[in-house]
Design an enzyme around this catalytic site. Sequence first.
Site, mmCIF file in Angstrom:
data_model
loop_
_atom_site.group_PDB
_atom_site.id
_atom_site.type_symbol
_atom_site.label_atom_id
_atom_site.label_comp_id
_atom_site.label_asym_id
_atom_site.label_seq_id
_atom_site.Cartn_x
_atom_site.Cartn_y
_atom_site.Cartn_z
ATOM 1 N N LYS A 105 0.809 -1.231 0.000
ATOM 2 C CA LYS A 105 0.000 0.000 0.000
ATOM 3 C C LYS A 105 0.842 1.281 0.000
ATOM 4 C CE LYS A 105 -4.176 -1.850 2.131
ATOM 5 N NZ LYS A 105 -5.235 -1.604 3.125
ATOM 6 N N ASP B 120 -10.167 3.078 2.281
ATOM 7 C CA ASP B 120 -10.401 2.449 3.596
ATOM 8 C C ASP B 120 -11.211 3.355 4.522
ATOM 9 O OD1 ASP B 120 -9.170 0.021 3.089
ATOM 10 O OD2 ASP B 120 -7.189 0.731 3.722
ATOM 11 N N GLY C 17 -1.297 2.319 12.646
ATOM 12 C CA GLY C 17 -0.774 1.887 11.349
ATOM 13 C C GLY C 17 -1.531 2.553 10.203
HETATM 14 P P1 ATR Z 1 -2.333 -1.701 9.290
HETATM 15 O O1 ATR Z 1 -1.762 -1.080 8.068
HETATM 16 O O2 ATR Z 1 -3.371 -2.770 9.016
HETATM 17 O O3 ATR Z 1 -2.862 -0.693 10.259
HETATM 18 P P2 ATR Z 1 0.171 -2.039 10.723
HETATM 19 O O4 ATR Z 1 0.712 -0.816 10.122
HETATM 20 O O5 ATR Z 1 1.039 -3.265 10.790
HETATM 21 O O6 ATR Z 1 -1.146 -2.534 9.967
HETATM 22 O O7 ATR Z 1 -0.380 -1.697 12.196
HETATM 23 C C1 ATR Z 1 -0.779 -2.675 13.102
HETATM 24 C C2 ATR Z 1 -1.222 -2.011 14.404
HETATM 25 O O8 ATR Z 1 -1.546 -3.056 15.350
HETATM 26 C C3 ATR Z 1 -0.142 -1.157 15.049
HETATM 27 O O9 ATR Z 1 -0.756 -0.074 15.687
HETATM 28 C C4 ATR Z 1 0.456 -2.145 16.078
HETATM 29 O O10 ATR Z 1 1.111 -1.511 17.164
HETATM 30 P P3 ATR Z 1 2.672 -1.102 17.071
HETATM 31 O O11 ATR Z 1 2.718 0.181 16.286
HETATM 32 O O12 ATR Z 1 3.086 -0.929 18.475
HETATM 33 O O13 ATR Z 1 3.360 -2.238 16.372
HETATM 34 C C5 ATR Z 1 -0.784 -2.851 16.543
HETATM 35 N N1 ATR Z 1 -0.492 -4.133 17.193
HETATM 36 C C6 ATR Z 1 -0.127 -5.281 16.598
HETATM 37 N N2 ATR Z 1 0.047 -6.264 17.522
HETATM 38 C C7 ATR Z 1 -0.220 -5.690 18.742
HETATM 39 C C8 ATR Z 1 -0.218 -6.163 20.084
HETATM 40 N N3 ATR Z 1 0.107 -7.438 20.389
HETATM 41 N N4 ATR Z 1 -0.541 -5.291 21.084
HETATM 42 C C9 ATR Z 1 -0.874 -4.001 20.805
HETATM 43 N N5 ATR Z 1 -0.894 -3.500 19.548
HETATM 44 C C10 ATR Z 1 -0.576 -4.331 18.519
#
Ligand code: ATR
Length: 284
Positions: free
Chosen positions: A71, A107, A135
């Site tokens: 993306k 989105d 994210g």
């Molecule tokens: P997307 O583009 O779908 O938003 P991404 O950029 O990978 O995907 O973002 C994933 C989100 O889920 C992030 O906010 C991530 O937090 P971090 O920035 O700290 O990585 C969050 N996330 C993923 N696993 C998590 C967990 N176990 N606990 C809390 N937040 C989580």
Amino acid sequence: MTITATAGKACVIGWPVSHSRSPFIHRYWLDRYKIDGAYERKAIAPHELEKFFKHFLQAGYVGCNVTVPHKEAVFSLVLIEDEVTRRIRAVNTVYVEDGRLVGLNTDGYGFMANLRSVVPTWVPTGAQVLIMGAGGAARSIVAALLDAGVGRVLLANRTLSRASAVAGHFGARVEAIVWPDMALHLPRTDLLVNTTSLGMSGQPPLELALDMLPVHCPVADIVYVPVETDLLKRARIAGHPTVDGLGMLLHQAVPGFERWFGVRPEVTAELRRLVEADIVGKRG
Ligand code: ATR
């Protein structure tokens, strides 16, 4: 529908791409509106991305959807014409206009359209929204909510620096908070949104007690496998309106299909039932 595809063909690109539900949705609409088009699933590795777009028109494509991990990369490979996509810096839909490839992020549109359809009484003007995650999905939803007129967006993220960066990007109405402070803000929240992967099948659940959340406050989740996450289930039992990720997935597909095939498709209960059955079937 025949396989001649005189109305053109579209596709979804990703790496991997097998999980994408987009072919199911767009093929349903092609069939329903009797459009002689096609929709393919294409696994494109990151190093093949530029070449793919170079040969896009020759290959007969009228457009595509873009999923993980492309993306952000596609954002810099195509023309961006609208302000919302420019602010999100990520593209999930590409269409052709006057022989040029244009990128769009639908989105946030999908999130708002779904929210409006499920909770039509929810008033964005001046609302305080609490979003979990920072994210790409969070950026799209923040942009859409700000456009809709919300008063304040609080962004809680496991990694505070990511939330601070998003807040800095969007300006004064968006504020980053540390993850444990979420609970303190619940009593004044008018919309709660999970954009993290917590609650997704195979991931830990999102542990947040909802007792302090006003009962009028809708709870939304962008996770759609399972369709009803643990968060949504607890919210529903506590009496909150709930807004699931499947609805957002269906609505975000509408602008792409309309641009590619010239018909604005409808998100119907039947389509929702079919995609839901497909998700349940693939999990089992
Ligand atoms: P997307 O583009 O779908 O938003 P991404 O950029 O990978 O995907 O973002 C994933 C989100 O889920 C992030 O906010 C991530 O937090 P971090 O920035 O700290 O990585 C969050 N996330 C993923 N696993 C998590 C967990 N176990 N606990 C809390 N937040 C989580």
